[in-house]
Design a protein around this motif. Sequence first.
Motif, PDB file in Angstrom:
ATOM      1  N   GLN A  74       0.816  -1.316  -0.019  1.00 45.89           N
ATOM      2  CA  GLN A  74      -0.035  -0.018   0.031  1.00 45.89           C
ATOM      3  C   GLN A  74       0.885   1.363   0.001  1.00 45.89           C
ATOM      4  O   GLN A  74       0.462   2.182  -0.528  1.00 45.89           O
ATOM      5  N   ALA A  75       1.863   1.327   0.699  1.00 43.38           N
ATOM      6  CA  ALA A  75       2.897   2.347   0.818  1.00 43.38           C
ATOM      7  C   ALA A  75       3.284   2.839  -0.801  1.00 43.38           C
ATOM      8  O   ALA A  75       3.536   4.033  -0.910  1.00 43.38           O
ATOM      9  N   LEU A  76       3.383   1.965  -1.600  1.00 46.38           N
ATOM     10  CA  LEU A  76       4.060   2.212  -2.943  1.00 46.38           C
ATOM     11  C   LEU A  76       2.774   2.726  -3.945  1.00 46.38           C
ATOM     12  O   LEU A  76       2.970   3.199  -4.929  1.00 46.38           O
ATOM     13  N   GLU A  77       1.634   3.195  -3.262  1.00 46.02           N
ATOM     14  CA  GLU A  77       0.567   3.548  -4.046  1.00 46.02           C
ATOM     15  C   GLU A  77       0.659   5.329  -4.137  1.00 46.02           C
ATOM     16  O   GLU A  77       0.118   5.940  -4.414  1.00 46.02           O
ATOM     17  N   TRP A  78       1.658   5.531  -3.113  1.00 46.71           N
ATOM     18  CA  TRP A  78       1.964   7.078  -3.034  1.00 46.71           C
ATOM     19  C   TRP A  78       3.106   7.462  -3.903  1.00 46.71           C
ATOM     20  O   TRP A  78       4.118   6.824  -4.038  1.00 46.71           O
ATOM     21  N   PRO A  79       2.725   8.207  -4.948  1.00 43.58           N
ATOM     22  CA  PRO A  79       3.742   8.580  -6.026  1.00 43.58           C
ATOM     23  C   PRO A  79       4.895   8.978  -5.518  1.00 43.58           C
ATOM     24  O   PRO A  79       6.062   8.625  -6.204  1.00 43.58           O
ATOM     25  N   ASP A  80       5.194   9.812  -4.508  1.00 46.81           N
ATOM     26  CA  ASP A  80       6.560  10.467  -4.374  1.00 46.81           C
ATOM     27  C   ASP A  80       7.423   8.917  -3.906  1.00 46.81           C
ATOM     28  O   ASP A  80       8.603   9.130  -4.122  1.00 46.81           O
ATOM     29  N   LEU A  81       6.751   8.360  -2.878  1.00 43.34           N
ATOM     30  CA  LEU A  81       7.460   7.153  -2.446  1.00 43.34           C
ATOM     31  C   LEU A  81       7.972   6.074  -3.425  1.00 43.34           C
ATOM     32  O   LEU A  81       9.184   5.725  -3.697  1.00 43.34           O
ATOM     33  N   ARG A  82       6.797   5.855  -4.438  1.00 44.55           N
ATOM     34  CA  ARG A  82       7.139   5.136  -5.573  1.00 44.55           C
ATOM     35  C   ARG A  82       8.451   5.626  -6.334  1.00 44.55           C
ATOM     36  O   ARG A  82       9.395   4.826  -6.844  1.00 44.55           O
ATOM     37  N   ALA A  83       8.308   7.088  -6.831  1.00 44.50           N
ATOM     38  CA  ALA A  83       9.597   7.621  -7.404  1.00 44.50           C
ATOM     39  C   ALA A  83      10.636   7.374  -6.726  1.00 44.50           C
ATOM     40  O   ALA A  83      11.857   7.164  -7.291  1.00 44.50           O
ATOM     41  N   ARG A  84      10.875   7.476  -5.363  1.00 44.57           N
ATOM     42  CA  ARG A  84      12.181   7.523  -4.699  1.00 44.57           C
ATOM     43  C   ARG A  84      12.732   6.103  -4.595  1.00 44.57           C
ATOM     44  O   ARG A  84      13.832   5.809  -4.775  1.00 44.57           O
TER      45      ARG A  84
END
Length: 60
Positions: free
Chosen positions: A4-14
Amino acid sequence: MLHQALEWPDLRARVADTSPYRCAPQMLIRIGCGPAGYPTPRHHATTLLEQYDRHATTTR
């Protein structure tokens, strides 16, 4: 494993930027304990039992 955390675009990009290959991260593995979260509000059992008793006596 956290997905679920990877649904946040900023975290996915990092996470994607840490790989030398072009990738689309699907899952994150956290090792250790995360920060403490907020407690979930709960009702006391006595309050719920009193409400149940009131409801049971009015519906008879």
